[in-house]
Design a protein around this motif. Structure first.
Motif, PDB file in Angstrom:
ATOM      1  N   ALA A   7       2.067  -0.698  -5.550  1.00  0.00           N
ATOM      2  CA  ALA A   7       3.421  -1.140  -5.277  1.00  0.00           C
ATOM      3  C   ALA A   7       4.276   0.064  -4.910  1.00  0.00           C
ATOM      4  CB  ALA A   7       4.011  -1.850  -6.493  1.00  0.00           C
ATOM      5  N   VAL A   8       5.078  -0.095  -3.875  1.00  0.00           N
ATOM      6  CA  VAL A   8       6.020   0.940  -3.480  1.00  0.00           C
ATOM      7  C   VAL A   8       7.149   0.261  -2.707  1.00  0.00           C
ATOM      8  CG1 VAL A   8       4.806   1.478  -1.301  1.00  0.00           C
ATOM      9  CG2 VAL A   8       6.292   3.194  -2.355  1.00  0.00           C
ATOM     10  N   GLY A   9       8.378   0.671  -3.005  1.00  0.00           N
ATOM     11  CA  GLY A   9       9.518   0.110  -2.299  1.00  0.00           C
ATOM     12  C   GLY A   9       9.676  -1.378  -2.449  1.00  0.00           C
ATOM     13  N   GLY A  10       9.241  -1.912  -3.584  1.00  0.00           N
ATOM     14  CA  GLY A  10       9.379  -3.337  -3.837  1.00  0.00           C
ATOM     15  C   GLY A  10       8.340  -4.203  -3.166  1.00  0.00           C
ATOM     16  N   ALA A  11       7.336  -3.610  -2.543  1.00  0.00           N
ATOM     17  CA  ALA A  11       6.285  -4.363  -1.862  1.00  0.00           C
ATOM     18  C   ALA A  11       4.919  -3.909  -2.344  1.00  0.00           C
ATOM     19  CB  ALA A  11       6.391  -4.198  -0.353  1.00  0.00           C
ATOM     20  N   CYS A  12       3.925  -4.778  -2.167  1.00  0.00           N
ATOM     21  CA  CYS A  12       2.553  -4.484  -2.555  1.00  0.00           C
ATOM     22  C   CYS A  12       1.716  -4.238  -1.314  1.00  0.00           C
ATOM     23  CB  CYS A  12       1.990  -5.651  -3.356  1.00  0.00           C
ATOM     24  SG  CYS A  12       0.260  -5.477  -3.826  1.00  0.00           S
ATOM     25  N   HIS A  13       0.874  -3.208  -1.356  1.00  0.00           N
ATOM     26  CA  HIS A  13       0.040  -2.850  -0.207  1.00  0.00           C
ATOM     27  C   HIS A  13      -1.360  -2.482  -0.684  1.00  0.00           C
ATOM     28  CE1 HIS A  13       3.630  -2.502   2.341  1.00  0.00           C
ATOM     29  NE2 HIS A  13       4.177  -1.837   1.354  1.00  0.00           N
ATOM     30  N   TYR A  14      -2.306  -2.532   0.250  1.00  0.00           N
ATOM     31  CA  TYR A  14      -3.600  -1.891   0.074  1.00  0.00           C
ATOM     32  C   TYR A  14      -3.603  -0.602   0.881  1.00  0.00           C
ATOM     33  CZ  TYR A  14      -5.907  -5.800  -2.273  1.00  0.00           C
ATOM     34  OH  TYR A  14      -6.279  -6.755  -3.182  1.00  0.00           O
ATOM     35  N   GLY A  15      -4.359   0.371   0.401  1.00  0.00           N
ATOM     36  CA  GLY A  15      -4.471   1.625   1.125  1.00  0.00           C
ATOM     37  C   GLY A  15      -5.757   2.331   0.775  1.00  0.00           C
ATOM     38  N   GLU A  16      -6.034   3.396   1.498  1.00  0.00           N
ATOM     39  CA  GLU A  16      -7.203   4.229   1.223  1.00  0.00           C
ATOM     40  C   GLU A  16      -6.744   5.525   0.579  1.00  0.00           C
ATOM     41  OE1 GLU A  16     -11.035   6.391   3.387  1.00  0.00           O
ATOM     42  OE2 GLU A  16      -9.549   5.324   4.605  1.00  0.00           O
ATOM     43  N   LEU A  17      -7.260   5.799  -0.606  1.00  0.00           N
ATOM     44  CA  LEU A  17      -6.968   7.053  -1.272  1.00  0.00           C
ATOM     45  C   LEU A  17      -7.762   8.152  -0.594  1.00  0.00           C
ATOM     46  CD1 LEU A  17      -5.566   8.586  -3.587  1.00  0.00           C
ATOM     47  CD2 LEU A  17      -7.508   7.982  -5.048  1.00  0.00           C
ATOM     48  N   GLU A  18      -7.054   9.121  -0.051  1.00  0.00           N
ATOM     49  CA  GLU A  18      -7.722  10.166   0.715  1.00  0.00           C
ATOM     50  C   GLU A  18      -8.331  11.210  -0.205  1.00  0.00           C
ATOM     51  OE1 GLU A  18      -4.988  11.441   3.801  1.00  0.00           O
ATOM     52  OE2 GLU A  18      -5.440   9.616   4.936  1.00  0.00           O
ATOM     53  N   SER A  19      -9.074  12.139   0.384  1.00  0.00           N
ATOM     54  CA  SER A  19      -9.890  13.070  -0.398  1.00  0.00           C
ATOM     55  C   SER A  19      -9.065  14.000  -1.271  1.00  0.00           C
ATOM     56  CB  SER A  19     -10.788  13.892   0.534  1.00  0.00           C
ATOM     57  OG  SER A  19     -10.017  14.606   1.476  1.00  0.00           O
ATOM     58  N   ASP A  20      -7.778  14.166  -0.962  1.00  0.00           N
ATOM     59  CA  ASP A  20      -6.946  15.040  -1.793  1.00  0.00           C
ATOM     60  C   ASP A  20      -6.488  14.368  -3.076  1.00  0.00           C
ATOM     61  OD1 ASP A  20      -5.047  13.243  -0.890  1.00  0.00           O
ATOM     62  OD2 ASP A  20      -3.864  14.706   0.222  1.00  0.00           O
ATOM     63  N   ASP A  21      -6.810  13.075  -3.246  1.00  0.00           N
ATOM     64  CA  ASP A  21      -6.421  12.292  -4.416  1.00  0.00           C
ATOM     65  C   ASP A  21      -4.913  12.182  -4.578  1.00  0.00           C
ATOM     66  OD1 ASP A  21      -9.027  11.708  -5.180  1.00  0.00           O
ATOM     67  OD2 ASP A  21      -9.181  13.455  -6.496  1.00  0.00           O
ATOM     68  N   GLY A  29      -2.685  -6.010   5.734  1.00  0.00           N
ATOM     69  CA  GLY A  29      -3.728  -6.953   5.377  1.00  0.00           C
ATOM     70  C   GLY A  29      -4.365  -6.634   4.043  1.00  0.00           C
ATOM     71  N   ASP A  30      -5.508  -7.231   3.804  1.00  0.00           N
ATOM     72  CA  ASP A  30      -6.226  -7.016   2.548  1.00  0.00           C
ATOM     73  C   ASP A  30      -7.716  -6.863   2.853  1.00  0.00           C
ATOM     74  OD1 ASP A  30      -7.789  -9.613   2.075  1.00  0.00           O
ATOM     75  OD2 ASP A  30      -5.775 -10.394   2.393  1.00  0.00           O
ATOM     76  N   PRO A  31      -8.481  -6.336   1.906  1.00  0.00           N
ATOM     77  CA  PRO A  31      -9.897  -6.037   2.191  1.00  0.00           C
ATOM     78  C   PRO A  31     -10.781  -7.269   2.309  1.00  0.00           C
ATOM     79  CG  PRO A  31      -9.359  -5.480  -0.084  1.00  0.00           C
ATOM     80  CD  PRO A  31      -8.069  -5.814   0.586  1.00  0.00           C
ATOM     81  N   PHE A  32     -10.259  -8.444   2.004  1.00  0.00           N
ATOM     82  CA  PHE A  32     -11.074  -9.658   2.041  1.00  0.00           C
ATOM     83  C   PHE A  32     -10.905 -10.421   3.352  1.00  0.00           C
ATOM     84  CE2 PHE A  32      -9.681  -8.710  -2.297  1.00  0.00           C
ATOM     85  CZ  PHE A  32     -10.903  -8.303  -2.806  1.00  0.00           C
ATOM     86  N   THR A  33      -9.806 -10.172   4.055  1.00  0.00           N
ATOM     87  CA  THR A  33      -9.591 -10.823   5.352  1.00  0.00           C
ATOM     88  C   THR A  33      -9.495  -9.823   6.485  1.00  0.00           C
ATOM     89  OG1 THR A  33      -7.179 -10.842   5.011  1.00  0.00           O
ATOM     90  CG2 THR A  33      -8.420 -12.774   4.276  1.00  0.00           C
ATOM     91  N   GLY A  34      -9.360  -8.544   6.153  1.00  0.00           N
ATOM     92  CA  GLY A  34      -9.315  -7.513   7.176  1.00  0.00           C
ATOM     93  C   GLY A  34      -8.205  -6.513   6.946  1.00  0.00           C
ATOM     94  N   LEU A  35      -8.530  -5.244   7.113  1.00  0.00           N
ATOM     95  CA  LEU A  35      -7.578  -4.149   6.936  1.00  0.00           C
ATOM     96  C   LEU A  35      -7.314  -3.480   8.274  1.00  0.00           C
ATOM     97  CD1 LEU A  35      -9.050  -2.511   3.697  1.00  0.00           C
ATOM     98  CD2 LEU A  35      -6.928  -3.828   3.852  1.00  0.00           C
ATOM     99  N   THR A  36      -6.038  -3.196   8.540  1.00  0.00           N
ATOM    100  CA  THR A  36      -5.633  -2.516   9.760  1.00  0.00           C
ATOM    101  C   THR A  36      -4.775  -1.317   9.390  1.00  0.00           C
ATOM    102  OG1 THR A  36      -5.592  -4.618  10.957  1.00  0.00           O
ATOM    103  CG2 THR A  36      -4.462  -2.755  11.982  1.00  0.00           C
ATOM    104  N   PRO A  37      -5.114  -0.113   9.853  1.00  0.00           N
ATOM    105  CA  PRO A  37      -4.268   1.044   9.546  1.00  0.00           C
ATOM    106  C   PRO A  37      -2.834   0.818  10.016  1.00  0.00           C
ATOM    107  CG  PRO A  37      -6.359   1.746  10.480  1.00  0.00           C
ATOM    108  CD  PRO A  37      -6.298   0.257  10.649  1.00  0.00           C
TER     109      PRO A  37
END
Length: 259
Positions: A7-21, A29-37
């Protein structure tokens, strides 16, 4: 890929945690129907991590490590021992495990958790990986007093399914071989469980195959694969950490109900 839900800015998102953690590449979108950068980058310090799956069906397997069977002084089951937890039991990283007001003996159980990625029915073990999105950490919190009373009559719901009794997170690791991952649970920094998923009596492909033989698995379902020896009590004020190799650390405080 390490997928996070946040959650950020009052909204929920999916994202990829990059190698720097530290940096999260936000998706649409979501990982079950499709993710778009989306092209948006968020910083871990600015977000609140949520359970990586929202309101999942939760399937659990009991007595799936011989070491845990031994510590409970039971015989190895001749059929898989399954149960379910309601979706309302789910909490995310950093969320509190609520110790019930009438609780007497509440235990932690660190586990590897499977996240189903697509509809699955009559899946062969060799095909199971095609239906798995990835893996996360889980804690199968259990009220032993209630669990034992229910089990005498062939039921199991309240002992496993109370609110906050299914912490999940912190990420869904999508490129992971589940066959020999180290699993460590700590309470207040002290190691209480240390095992390998190589010791699962029914490995992940067999668990997916078994469930899908009898029922349809859906995208977003999660499977708690079982806990090794070393389970034990928690109390308000404790902090429980479940760490699985390649996934990270799921950390949750324990608080008394009503606080």
């Amino acid at each position: 890929m390490r997928i996070v839900r946040y959650a950020v800015g009052g909204a929920c998102h999916y994202g990829e945690l990059e190698s720097d953690d530290v940096t999260i590449a936000r998706f649409e979108g979501d990982p079950f129907t499709g993710l778009t950068p989306s092209g948006v980058l968020d910083e871990m310090g600015d977000v609140v991590l949520l359970s990586p799956v929202e309101s999942p069906r939760i399937f659990g397997f009991a007595y799936n490590y011989a070491s845990h069977v031994d510590e409970t002084d039971r015989d190895v089951p001749d059929v898989p021992v399954c149960f379910m937890k309601p979706s309302t039991a789910v909490v995310g990283p950093g969320d509190a495990i609520v110790y019930p007001a009438d609780g007497e003996l509440i235990h932690f159980e660190g586990e590897l958790v499977v996240v189903i990625g697509k509809k699955a029915r009559h899946v062969k073990p060799a095909e199971a990986h095609e239906y798995i999105l990835g893996y996360t950490c889980g804690n199968d919190v259990s009220d032993r007093i209630v669990q034992r009373k229910e089990s005498r009559y062939g039921t199991l719901l309240i002992g496993k399914g109370q609110d906050t009794f299914a912490p999940l997170g912190p990420v869904i690791a999508t490129e992971l071989d589940p066959s020999a991952l180290s699993l460590t649970t700590r309470v207040n920094g002290r190691v209480t469980q240390s095992a390998s998923t190589a010791d699962l009596m029914l490995p992940v492909p067999d668990l997916v195959s078994y469930l899908s033989r009898y029922l349809t698995l859906l995208p977003g379902d999660v499977i708690m694969t079982g806990t090794p020896a070393g389970v034990g009590p928690i109390r308000p004020g404790d902090e429980v950490e479940v760490e699985v190799e390649g996934i990270g650390v799921l950390r949750n405080p324990v608080v008394a109900e009503g606080r």
